[in-house]
Scaffold this motif. Structure first.
Motif, PDB file in Angstrom:
ATOM      1  N   LEU A  37       0.822  -1.215   0.000  1.00 12.24           N
ATOM      2  CA  LEU A  37       0.000   0.000   0.000  1.00 12.24           C
ATOM      3  C   LEU A  37       0.855   1.264   0.000  1.00 12.24           C
ATOM      4  O   LEU A  37       0.320   2.370  -0.071  1.00 12.24           O
ATOM      5  N   GLY A  38       2.165   1.086   0.090  1.00 10.53           N
ATOM      6  CA  GLY A  38       3.069   2.234   0.046  1.00 10.53           C
ATOM      7  C   GLY A  38       3.079   3.053   1.319  1.00 10.53           C
ATOM      8  O   GLY A  38       3.466   4.225   1.305  1.00 10.53           O
ATOM      9  N   ILE A  39       2.685   2.448   2.440  1.00 10.18           N
ATOM     10  CA  ILE A  39       2.717   3.160   3.723  1.00 10.18           C
ATOM     11  C   ILE A  39       4.172   3.324   4.138  1.00 10.18           C
ATOM     12  O   ILE A  39       4.941   2.354   4.150  1.00 10.18           O
ATOM     13  N   GLY A  40       4.556   4.559   4.482  1.00 11.02           N
ATOM     14  CA  GLY A  40       5.963   4.793   4.796  1.00 11.02           C
ATOM     15  C   GLY A  40       6.185   5.950   5.743  1.00 11.02           C
ATOM     16  O   GLY A  40       5.285   6.352   6.489  1.00 11.02           O
ATOM     17  N   LYS A  41       7.371   6.491   5.696  1.00 15.88           N
ATOM     18  CA  LYS A  41       7.815   7.510   6.643  1.00 15.88           C
ATOM     19  C   LYS A  41       6.879   8.714   6.648  1.00 15.88           C
ATOM     20  O   LYS A  41       6.551   9.273   5.602  1.00 15.88           O
ATOM     21  N   GLY A  42       6.453   9.096   7.855  1.00 15.35           N
ATOM     22  CA  GLY A  42       5.595  10.254   8.022  1.00 15.35           C
ATOM     23  C   GLY A  42       4.113   9.980   7.879  1.00 15.35           C
ATOM     24  O   GLY A  42       3.277  10.811   8.250  1.00 15.35           O
ATOM     25  N   ASP A  43       3.760   8.817   7.328  1.00 14.38           N
ATOM     26  CA  ASP A  43       2.345   8.464   7.207  1.00 14.38           C
ATOM     27  C   ASP A  43       1.789   8.089   8.572  1.00 14.38           C
ATOM     28  O   ASP A  43       2.517   7.617   9.454  1.00 14.38           O
ATOM     29  N   GLU A  44       0.490   8.281   8.731  1.00 15.98           N
ATOM     30  CA  GLU A  44      -0.179   7.916   9.981  1.00 15.98           C
ATOM     31  C   GLU A  44      -1.130   6.758   9.737  1.00 15.98           C
ATOM     32  O   GLU A  44      -1.865   6.726   8.746  1.00 15.98           O
ATOM     33  N   VAL A  45      -1.105   5.798  10.666  1.00 15.95           N
ATOM     34  CA  VAL A  45      -1.971   4.621  10.611  1.00 15.95           C
ATOM     35  C   VAL A  45      -2.813   4.597  11.882  1.00 15.95           C
ATOM     36  O   VAL A  45      -2.275   4.575  12.991  1.00 15.95           O
ATOM     37  N   ILE A  46      -4.121   4.623  11.715  1.00 14.05           N
ATOM     38  CA  ILE A  46      -5.036   4.632  12.857  1.00 14.05           C
ATOM     39  C   ILE A  46      -5.411   3.204  13.233  1.00 14.05           C
ATOM     40  O   ILE A  46      -5.773   2.397  12.383  1.00 14.05           O
ATOM     41  N   LEU A  47      -5.345   2.915  14.524  1.00 12.71           N
ATOM     42  CA  LEU A  47      -5.746   1.612  15.040  1.00 12.71           C
ATOM     43  C   LEU A  47      -6.253   1.790  16.467  1.00 12.71           C
ATOM     44  O   LEU A  47      -6.041   2.839  17.086  1.00 12.71           O
ATOM     45  N   PRO A  48      -6.938   0.810  17.028  1.00 11.28           N
ATOM     46  CA  PRO A  48      -7.477   0.978  18.380  1.00 11.28           C
ATOM     47  C   PRO A  48      -6.385   0.960  19.439  1.00 11.28           C
ATOM     48  O   PRO A  48      -5.369   0.266  19.283  1.00 11.28           O
ATOM     49  N   GLY A  49      -6.603   1.688  20.513  1.00 12.80           N
ATOM     50  CA  GLY A  49      -5.686   1.666  21.637  1.00 12.80           C
ATOM     51  C   GLY A  49      -5.983   0.503  22.557  1.00 12.80           C
ATOM     52  O   GLY A  49      -6.038   0.651  23.780  1.00 12.80           O
ATOM     53  N   GLU A  72     -14.924   1.221  22.459  1.00 10.86           N
ATOM     54  CA  GLU A  72     -16.235   1.117  23.097  1.00 10.86           C
ATOM     55  C   GLU A  72     -16.117   0.174  24.294  1.00 10.86           C
ATOM     56  O   GLU A  72     -15.395  -0.826  24.223  1.00 10.86           O
ATOM     57  N   PRO A  73     -16.832   0.431  25.383  1.00 12.31           N
ATOM     58  CA  PRO A  73     -16.715  -0.439  26.555  1.00 12.31           C
ATOM     59  C   PRO A  73     -17.387  -1.797  26.394  1.00 12.31           C
ATOM     60  O   PRO A  73     -17.040  -2.745  27.100  1.00 12.31           O
ATOM     61  N   ASP A  74     -18.339  -1.924  25.466  1.00 11.04           N
ATOM     62  CA  ASP A  74     -19.070  -3.182  25.321  1.00 11.04           C
ATOM     63  C   ASP A  74     -18.402  -4.149  24.361  1.00 11.04           C
ATOM     64  O   ASP A  74     -18.238  -5.327  24.667  1.00 11.04           O
ATOM     65  N   THR A  75     -18.014  -3.667  23.181  1.00  6.15           N
ATOM     66  CA  THR A  75     -17.429  -4.552  22.169  1.00  6.15           C
ATOM     67  C   THR A  75     -15.909  -4.508  22.148  1.00  6.15           C
ATOM     68  O   THR A  75     -15.279  -5.341  21.487  1.00  6.15           O
ATOM     69  N   PHE A  76     -15.314  -3.525  22.807  1.00  5.51           N
ATOM     70  CA  PHE A  76     -13.858  -3.366  22.849  1.00  5.51           C
ATOM     71  C   PHE A  76     -13.265  -3.030  21.490  1.00  5.51           C
ATOM     72  O   PHE A  76     -12.049  -3.085  21.312  1.00  5.51           O
ATOM     73  N   ASN A  77     -14.114  -2.680  20.545  1.00  8.73           N
ATOM     74  CA  ASN A  77     -13.657  -2.222  19.236  1.00  8.73           C
ATOM     75  C   ASN A  77     -13.469  -0.711  19.236  1.00  8.73           C
ATOM     76  O   ASN A  77     -13.948  -0.009  20.134  1.00  8.73           O
ATOM     77  N   MET A  78     -12.782  -0.232  18.206  1.00 14.05           N
ATOM     78  CA  MET A  78     -12.584   1.202  18.047  1.00 14.05           C
ATOM     79  C   MET A  78     -13.912   1.947  18.173  1.00 14.05           C
ATOM     80  O   MET A  78     -14.907   1.565  17.559  1.00 14.05           O
ATOM     81  N   ASP A  79     -13.921   3.009  18.976  1.00 17.67           N
ATOM     82  CA  ASP A  79     -15.098   3.875  19.093  1.00 17.67           C
ATOM     83  C   ASP A  79     -15.127   4.771  17.864  1.00 17.67           C
ATOM     84  O   ASP A  79     -14.401   5.760  17.780  1.00 17.67           O
ATOM     85  N   VAL A  80     -15.977   4.395  16.909  1.00 18.61           N
ATOM     86  CA  VAL A  80     -15.971   5.076  15.622  1.00 18.61           C
ATOM     87  C   VAL A  80     -16.400   6.542  15.748  1.00 18.61           C
ATOM     88  O   VAL A  80     -16.046   7.373  14.907  1.00 18.61           O
ATOM     89  N   SER A  81     -17.108   6.889  16.831  1.00 14.17           N
ATOM     90  CA  SER A  81     -17.485   8.294  17.030  1.00 14.17           C
ATOM     91  C   SER A  81     -16.276   9.179  17.279  1.00 14.17           C
ATOM     92  O   SER A  81     -16.349  10.403  17.161  1.00 14.17           O
ATOM     93  N   LEU A  82     -15.134   8.565  17.629  1.00 11.53           N
ATOM     94  CA  LEU A  82     -13.891   9.305  17.875  1.00 11.53           C
ATOM     95  C   LEU A  82     -12.955   9.279  16.669  1.00 11.53           C
ATOM     96  O   LEU A  82     -11.911   9.935  16.684  1.00 11.53           O
ATOM     97  N   LEU A  83     -13.318   8.520  15.655  1.00 14.35           N
ATOM     98  CA  LEU A  83     -12.406   8.291  14.537  1.00 14.35           C
ATOM     99  C   LEU A  83     -12.114   9.558  13.741  1.00 14.35           C
ATOM    100  O   LEU A  83     -10.955   9.862  13.426  1.00 14.35           O
ATOM    101  N   GLU A  84     -13.142  10.317  13.430  1.00 16.12           N
ATOM    102  CA  GLU A  84     -12.975  11.460  12.535  1.00 16.12           C
ATOM    103  C   GLU A  84     -11.987  12.479  13.087  1.00 16.12           C
ATOM    104  O   GLU A  84     -11.194  13.060  12.347  1.00 16.12           O
ATOM    105  N   GLN A  85     -12.011  12.671  14.414  1.00 16.73           N
ATOM    106  CA  GLN A  85     -11.118  13.671  14.997  1.00 16.73           C
ATOM    107  C   GLN A  85      -9.662  13.207  15.020  1.00 16.73           C
ATOM    108  O   GLN A  85      -8.742  14.013  15.247  1.00 16.73           O
ATOM    109  N   ALA A  86      -9.431  11.918  14.763  1.00 15.44           N
ATOM    110  CA  ALA A  86      -8.060  11.397  14.729  1.00 15.44           C
ATOM    111  C   ALA A  86      -7.436  11.510  13.346  1.00 15.44           C
ATOM    112  O   ALA A  86      -6.231  11.322  13.186  1.00 15.44           O
ATOM    113  N   ILE A  87      -8.244  11.821  12.343  1.00 14.97           N
ATOM    114  CA  ILE A  87      -7.752  11.887  10.972  1.00 14.97           C
ATOM    115  C   ILE A  87      -7.084  13.228  10.694  1.00 14.97           C
ATOM    116  O   ILE A  87      -7.614  14.279  11.051  1.00 14.97           O
TER     117      ILE A  87
END
Length: 386
Positions: A37-49, A72-87
């Motif tokens: 995918l050509g991900i490299g230096k300086g690029d940002e990759v979002i993933l759950p904490g 999310e506290p129930d599914t332990f998956n990324m809280d998608v409501s917080l995703l946009e502000q991380a981009i």
């Protein structure tokens, strides 16, 4: 057709992918995807904490920067409501990790990714067979990666798989593998074969805790092929990292594909049985949107008052109890600062790490084992998912 080709063909068929590839470990599979995918230096990759450091290592290996989003506290998956502000303008990739078998909110996630022109791949290392609105997890992003490590949905000892939902990505991975993928050593394959024999003969719920402690000690001594070597707790790619799957693993994978449907059915049945047992004892059960998803759980997460005591007591009583995740970038040995994580960045995830243990669902777990496990764990439980 050799065993690796058969395994890849099976994976390709199950997921309706353009192509599938097998590799030594799941993290190797992720690395291959990042490379093409050509991900490299300086690029940002979002993933759950709330993940494994071995998912972050490949991001570091290609020179990119991980960006963590709380869960999310129930599914332990990324809280998608917080995703946009991380981009940011540097965001090039979102990794949708399907934790414990729960599927991310893929409608919302894919919509945000499309809005900002960000590529999505899926982490299916804890998720095989789960569906979202009737569609298999692993079929939403441009590519997905899987793990066949010992405690995953099915095991090939260790092992990694890639499925590609894009023809160009598939062609690029094929070329990368042909040019750079190396073969595991004879010693590594021999040790792995021996470990698979031991696993099949001796590992049962009552023996798991003892076996895990012994296995970790042997791994540190270099006597067995561990899921993680000591050098992999540094964000620097080890020598001979980009390694192919052995025929031993591939043959095991072909066998496991034949029993995959039964494996999935067993996990669903036992998850519902845990729901029943915990509910009867007045404890909270799994909370997820059943109108959207049908999860196939790799393990059943519950929250406890004193995680460390529960783990120690479980080992003494022959209770199989998982520790995922010990910290935001599991396991506890991870030097978080080297991976750009600070405690407090993802408070919901940090709390989950302090509280969550998980109950076994693999095919050697019977209803008798489940009853015994629930009788034990409810002595330590908080009201689940509170």
């Amino acid at each position: 057709m050799n065993s690796s080709q058969k395994y890849q063909t099976n994976l390709k068929s199950i997921f309706g992918a353009f192509d599938a590839f097998t590799m030594w470990k799941g993290r190797v599979a992720l690395y291959a995807i990042l490379r093409v995918l050509g991900i490299g230096k300086g690029d940002e990759v979002i993933l759950p904490g709330y993940t494994c450091v071995m998912d972050v290592n490949p991001v570091k290996y290609v020179g990119a920067n991980p960006v963590y989003v709380d869960i999310e506290p129930d599914t332990f998956n990324m809280d998608v409501s917080l995703l946009e502000q991380a981009i940011t303008p540097n965001t090039k990739l979102i990794i949708a990790q399907h934790t414990y078998g729960y599927v991310c909110d893929m409608d919302e996630l894919m919509g945000i990714a499309e809005k900002y022109g960000v590529t999505v791949i899926e982490d299916c290392c804890l998720c095989v067979g789960s569906t979202y609105k009737g569609k298999l997890a692993g079929t939403f992003g441009i590519a997905s990666y899987f793990s066949g490590q010992w405690n995953k949905p099915f095991t090939t000892g260790i092992g990694g798989m890639v499925t590609c939902n894009d023809e160009n990505v598939a062609q690029d991975i094929q070329e990368l593998c042909e040019n750079e993928l190396i073969k595991p050593s004879f010693k590594e394959v021999l040790m792995l074969q021996a470990q698979l024999w031991v696993y099949k003969a001796l590992i049962y719920p009552r023996t798991t805790a003892l076996a895990q402690n012994l296995f970790r000690w042997l791994t540190k001594k270099g006597i067995v092929v561990g899921s993680s070597s000591n050098e992999e707790f540094e964000p620097k790619m080890p020598e001979n990292f980009f390694k192919a799957m052995s025929s031993v693993q591939a043959k095991e994978g072909v066998k496991k594909m034949k029993s995959l449907e039964a494996n999935i059915e067993h996990r669903k049945k036992m998850s519902s049985f845990y729901d029943e047992l915990l509910g009867n004892k007045g404890w909270g059960i799994r909370q997820f949107d059943s109108s959207k998803q049908d999860p196939v759980m790799v393990r059943y997460p519950v929250r406890v008052k004193d995680k460390q005591k529960a783990i120690e007591d479980a080992a003494k009583h022959g209770i199989e109890l998982g520790t995922w995740f010990e910290c935001a970038l599991h396991p506890i040995e991870t030097p978080l600062e080297k991976y750009d994580y600070e405690i407090g960045m993802c408070p919901v995830a940090d709390k989950a790490c302090e509280q969550v243990v998980n109950l076994p669902l693999h095919t050697r777990v019977s209803k008798k084992t489940a009853r015994r496990t629930v009788d034990f764990i409810t002595k330590y439980c908080e009201e689940a998912f509170a």
